[in-house]
Write a protein that holds these residues in place. Sequence first.
Motif, PDB file in Angstrom:
ATOM      1  N   TRP A  76      32.281  35.494  -9.913  1.00 45.42           N
ATOM      2  CA  TRP A  76      33.700  35.132  -9.815  1.00 45.42           C
ATOM      3  C   TRP A  76      34.096  34.670  -8.433  1.00 45.42           C
ATOM      4  O   TRP A  76      34.955  33.807  -8.277  1.00 45.42           O
ATOM      5  CB  TRP A  76      34.570  36.276 -10.294  1.00 45.42           C
ATOM      6  N   MET A  77      33.443  35.195  -7.372  1.00 46.42           N
ATOM      7  CA  MET A  77      33.896  34.811  -6.033  1.00 46.42           C
ATOM      8  C   MET A  77      33.617  33.339  -5.750  1.00 46.42           C
ATOM      9  O   MET A  77      34.317  32.709  -4.955  1.00 46.42           O
ATOM     10  CB  MET A  77      33.283  35.713  -4.966  1.00 46.42           C
ATOM     11  N   TYR A  78      32.606  32.747  -6.405  1.00 47.67           N
ATOM     12  CA  TYR A  78      32.341  31.321  -6.193  1.00 47.67           C
ATOM     13  C   TYR A  78      33.494  30.456  -6.682  1.00 47.67           C
ATOM     14  O   TYR A  78      33.646  29.310  -6.239  1.00 47.67           O
ATOM     15  CB  TYR A  78      31.077  30.912  -6.934  1.00 47.67           C
ATOM     16  N   CYS A  79      34.285  30.970  -7.628  1.00 47.43           N
ATOM     17  CA  CYS A  79      35.400  30.208  -8.190  1.00 47.43           C
ATOM     18  C   CYS A  79      36.724  30.518  -7.512  1.00 47.43           C
ATOM     19  O   CYS A  79      37.741  29.871  -7.796  1.00 47.43           O
ATOM     20  CB  CYS A  79      35.521  30.494  -9.689  1.00 47.43           C
ATOM     21  N   HIS A  80      36.731  31.498  -6.643  1.00 49.21           N
ATOM     22  CA  HIS A  80      37.975  31.915  -5.981  1.00 49.21           C
ATOM     23  C   HIS A  80      38.452  30.832  -5.008  1.00 49.21           C
ATOM     24  O   HIS A  80      37.649  30.274  -4.252  1.00 49.21           O
ATOM     25  CB  HIS A  80      37.751  33.223  -5.225  1.00 49.21           C
ATOM     26  N   PRO A  81      39.738  30.501  -5.010  1.00 43.26           N
ATOM     27  CA  PRO A  81      40.241  29.435  -4.122  1.00 43.26           C
ATOM     28  C   PRO A  81      39.906  29.642  -2.650  1.00 43.26           C
ATOM     29  O   PRO A  81      39.621  28.666  -1.938  1.00 43.26           O
ATOM     30  CB  PRO A  81      41.756  29.466  -4.357  1.00 43.26           C
ATOM     31  N   LEU A  82      39.905  30.883  -2.170  1.00 47.77           N
ATOM     32  CA  LEU A  82      39.613  31.101  -0.754  1.00 47.77           C
ATOM     33  C   LEU A  82      38.140  30.884  -0.432  1.00 47.77           C
ATOM     34  O   LEU A  82      37.798  30.381   0.637  1.00 47.77           O
ATOM     35  CB  LEU A  82      40.041  32.506  -0.327  1.00 47.77           C
ATOM     36  N   LEU A  83      37.253  31.233  -1.345  1.00 46.69           N
ATOM     37  CA  LEU A  83      35.838  30.949  -1.111  1.00 46.69           C
ATOM     38  C   LEU A  83      35.569  29.459  -1.183  1.00 46.69           C
ATOM     39  O   LEU A  83      34.751  28.915  -0.421  1.00 46.69           O
ATOM     40  CB  LEU A  83      34.981  31.701  -2.122  1.00 46.69           C
ATOM     41  N   GLU A 122      37.162  32.281 -12.611  1.00 46.45           N
ATOM     42  CA  GLU A 122      35.916  31.924 -13.283  1.00 46.45           C
ATOM     43  C   GLU A 122      36.174  31.532 -14.732  1.00 46.45           C
ATOM     44  O   GLU A 122      35.529  30.618 -15.260  1.00 46.45           O
ATOM     45  CB  GLU A 122      34.902  33.063 -13.203  1.00 46.45           C
ATOM     46  N   ALA A 123      37.140  32.207 -15.380  1.00 44.55           N
ATOM     47  CA  ALA A 123      37.485  31.838 -16.758  1.00 44.55           C
ATOM     48  C   ALA A 123      38.021  30.416 -16.812  1.00 44.55           C
ATOM     49  O   ALA A 123      37.678  29.634 -17.711  1.00 44.55           O
ATOM     50  CB  ALA A 123      38.512  32.815 -17.320  1.00 44.55           C
ATOM     51  N   ALA A 124      38.860  30.061 -15.848  1.00 44.90           N
ATOM     52  CA  ALA A 124      39.419  28.705 -15.803  1.00 44.90           C
ATOM     53  C   ALA A 124      38.315  27.668 -15.607  1.00 44.90           C
ATOM     54  O   ALA A 124      38.354  26.584 -16.198  1.00 44.90           O
ATOM     55  CB  ALA A 124      40.449  28.603 -14.685  1.00 44.90           C
ATOM     56  N   GLU A 125      37.312  27.988 -14.792  1.00 48.04           N
ATOM     57  CA  GLU A 125      36.213  27.056 -14.573  1.00 48.04           C
ATOM     58  C   GLU A 125      35.391  26.884 -15.848  1.00 48.04           C
ATOM     59  O   GLU A 125      34.987  25.758 -16.186  1.00 48.04           O
ATOM     60  CB  GLU A 125      35.326  27.534 -13.422  1.00 48.04           C
ATOM     61  N   GLY A 146      33.116  18.836 -21.652  1.00 46.25           N
ATOM     62  CA  GLY A 146      31.804  18.622 -22.232  1.00 46.25           C
ATOM     63  C   GLY A 146      30.657  18.877 -21.273  1.00 46.25           C
ATOM     64  O   GLY A 146      29.537  18.397 -21.494  1.00 46.25           O
ATOM     65  N   GLU A 147      30.888  19.638 -20.221  1.00 48.32           N
ATOM     66  CA  GLU A 147      29.847  19.935 -19.235  1.00 48.32           C
ATOM     67  C   GLU A 147      29.077  21.190 -19.660  1.00 48.32           C
ATOM     68  O   GLU A 147      29.682  22.159 -20.125  1.00 48.32           O
ATOM     69  CB  GLU A 147      30.461  20.143 -17.849  1.00 48.32           C
ATOM     70  N   THR A 148      27.786  21.206 -19.471  1.00 45.45           N
ATOM     71  CA  THR A 148      26.974  22.357 -19.850  1.00 45.45           C
ATOM     72  C   THR A 148      26.619  23.250 -18.660  1.00 45.45           C
ATOM     73  O   THR A 148      26.043  24.318 -18.841  1.00 45.45           O
ATOM     74  CB  THR A 148      25.669  21.904 -20.532  1.00 45.45           C
ATOM     75  N   GLU A 149      26.951  22.810 -17.449  1.00 42.74           N
ATOM     76  CA  GLU A 149      26.753  23.624 -16.254  1.00 42.74           C
ATOM     77  C   GLU A 149      27.933  23.431 -15.325  1.00 42.74           C
ATOM     78  O   GLU A 149      28.516  22.345 -15.266  1.00 42.74           O
ATOM     79  CB  GLU A 149      25.452  23.253 -15.532  1.00 42.74           C
ATOM     80  N   SER A 150      28.276  24.485 -14.580  1.00 41.38           N
ATOM     81  CA  SER A 150      29.396  24.407 -13.647  1.00 41.38           C
ATOM     82  C   SER A 150      28.909  23.980 -12.265  1.00 41.38           C
ATOM     83  O   SER A 150      27.940  24.543 -11.749  1.00 41.38           O
ATOM     84  CB  SER A 150      30.077  25.770 -13.526  1.00 41.38           C
ATOM     85  N   PRO A 151      29.584  23.024 -11.642  1.00 39.25           N
ATOM     86  CA  PRO A 151      29.220  22.663 -10.274  1.00 39.25           C
ATOM     87  C   PRO A 151      29.581  23.750  -9.265  1.00 39.25           C
ATOM     88  O   PRO A 151      29.021  23.788  -8.177  1.00 39.25           O
ATOM     89  CB  PRO A 151      30.029  21.379 -10.025  1.00 39.25           C
ATOM     90  N   LEU A 152      30.494  24.640  -9.632  1.00 36.86           N
ATOM     91  CA  LEU A 152      30.875  25.731  -8.733  1.00 36.86           C
ATOM     92  C   LEU A 152      29.876  26.879  -8.777  1.00 36.86           C
ATOM     93  O   LEU A 152      29.658  27.555  -7.776  1.00 36.86           O
ATOM     94  CB  LEU A 152      32.270  26.257  -9.089  1.00 36.86           C
ATOM     95  N   VAL A 153      29.311  27.114  -9.960  1.00 35.99           N
ATOM     96  CA  VAL A 153      28.310  28.183 -10.121  1.00 35.99           C
ATOM     97  C   VAL A 153      27.084  27.564 -10.787  1.00 35.99           C
ATOM     98  O   VAL A 153      26.786  27.832 -11.952  1.00 35.99           O
ATOM     99  CB  VAL A 153      28.861  29.347 -10.963  1.00 35.99           C
ATOM    100  N   PRO A 154      26.349  26.720 -10.088  1.00 34.70           N
ATOM    101  CA  PRO A 154      25.240  25.995 -10.705  1.00 34.70           C
ATOM    102  C   PRO A 154      24.101  26.929 -11.106  1.00 34.70           C
ATOM    103  O   PRO A 154      23.825  27.923 -10.419  1.00 34.70           O
ATOM    104  CB  PRO A 154      24.807  25.016  -9.610  1.00 34.70           C
ATOM    105  N   LEU A 155      23.450  26.604 -12.195  1.00 37.26           N
ATOM    106  CA  LEU A 155      22.358  27.445 -12.677  1.00 37.26           C
ATOM    107  C   LEU A 155      21.185  27.465 -11.703  1.00 37.26           C
ATOM    108  O   LEU A 155      20.507  28.498 -11.560  1.00 37.26           O
ATOM    109  CB  LEU A 155      21.903  26.967 -14.055  1.00 37.26           C
ATOM    110  N   ASP A 156      20.927  26.366 -11.021  1.00 40.26           N
ATOM    111  CA  ASP A 156      19.853  26.366 -10.030  1.00 40.26           C
ATOM    112  C   ASP A 156      20.163  27.354  -8.903  1.00 40.26           C
ATOM    113  O   ASP A 156      19.253  27.987  -8.356  1.00 40.26           O
ATOM    114  CB  ASP A 156      19.647  24.969  -9.458  1.00 40.26           C
ATOM    115  N   GLY A 157      21.447  27.491  -8.559  1.00 37.55           N
ATOM    116  CA  GLY A 157      21.844  28.474  -7.558  1.00 37.55           C
ATOM    117  C   GLY A 157      21.650  29.896  -8.052  1.00 37.55           C
ATOM    118  O   GLY A 157      21.207  30.780  -7.302  1.00 37.55           O
ATOM    119  N   THR A 158      21.977  30.133  -9.317  1.00 37.70           N
ATOM    120  CA  THR A 158      21.759  31.454  -9.906  1.00 37.70           C
ATOM    121  C   THR A 158      20.276  31.811  -9.884  1.00 37.70           C
ATOM    122  O   THR A 158      19.900  32.939  -9.545  1.00 37.70           O
ATOM    123  CB  THR A 158      22.287  31.474 -11.352  1.00 37.70           C
TER     124      THR A 158
END
Length: 334
Positions: A125-132, A286-289, A297-309
Motif C-alpha cells: 500500500w505504501m507504494y500507492c500512497h501520495p506522499l511516497l 492501493e484499491a484505487a490503483e 485493461g492493464e494486467t500489471e500496475s506501474p506503481l507496484v510492478p510485479l518485477d519489483g515484487t
Amino acid sequence: MGRTVRWGVLATGGIAAAFTADLQGMPDTEVVAVASRTLASAKGFAERFDIPRAYGSWDELAADDEVDVVYVATPHSAHRAAAGLCLEAGRAVLCEKAFTLNAREAAELVGLARSRGSFLMEAMWMYCHPLLRRLVELVSDGAIGEIRTVQADFGLEGPFDAGHRLRDPAQGGGALLDLGVYPVSFAHLLLGEPDRVQADALLSAEGVDLNTGMLLGWDSGASALLSASVTADTPQTAAVSGTAGRIEFPRGFFQPERFVLHRAGREPEEFTAEQAGGTLHGMQYEAAEVMRCLRAGETESPLVPLDGTLAVMRTLDAVRTRIGVRYPVDGVPA
C-alpha cells in the motif's frame, strides 16, 4: 470492466476488515462476497460489513463470476495457494504482503498471472500512497542529488508466545516477512534491487528471526541500513540522504502523514498528505490503483510492478540465507 468494481475478500482477519472498511468508503466499489475456511467466520464477516454472499471455502469465492477482483488477506503462508486458486479461476488478484514465503512461490504466481493475462498486484500500500509517490518524484527530479544512504526500521515490542504464528516457521514466522518487508520495499522503491546483501539476526528457539539488521549495497555507492523486530518497539522512521540533501519521515513511514525535505542553505520544506474524507486506514490508495488498472485493461500496475515484487522477494530470500532462517516450503538446501 464497468465503472463499479465488484470485490471478493478472501479471509476474515484484521487486515481484511481494515481493507473492507476502506473499500466501503470509496465510490464505484462494491464488496459482493467473502470467503473463509469456515462458513461461520465468513457469515460473521458478511453480517458485519453487509456483504451479500458468504462462502465457507476459497473455491466457492474463486468460482463466483460476479466477482471482478479478489483481495487475498490470509497469512502469507497461504498466499501462494489462495492467489493461485483465484488466478486459475480467472479472477484478478490483489495479494497481501509479504507476497509469498519465498521468491520461488512469487515467481510461480507471477508466471501464472502472465500466462493467463490476469491482473495481479502485491498489496504494498505504501507504494500507492501520495506522499511516497511525491518522494519518488522529488528524488527523480534531483532534489537531494545522488542517493547515498537509506535508513528504515519497523519493530513491535512483543513478546509473542511460542504458539503465535510469528514464531512458526511453517507460517513464515519472524520479523522479516511481517515487518521487514516494509523497510526493504522502501529501499527498493528508491534504489531497486541491491547488488549485495548482509544481515544478522537473533533467532527464536523455533528458528525464526526475532530481531534482524540488514545492510544492502549498490554498485552506485548507495547503501541501506534496515531493521525489523518483534522484540522492540522501534522508531518506525525512514530517511533517504543524498549528495544535495535529505528527506525524513517520522514514525509510521509506511503510512505517512508528512515528510520533511532538508537542503543546505534553504528552510526545511514539509510535505503533507491530503486527508481524504471517509477513509479509515489508508488502504484506499492501493484499491484505487487496482480499480484504475482493471478499468484500463492493464494486467500489471506501474506503481507496484510485479518485477519489483519479485526483486523484493529475492532480497528477503537473501537475508534469510544470511541469517540462517529456513521455512519448510523452502525444501532441502542444495
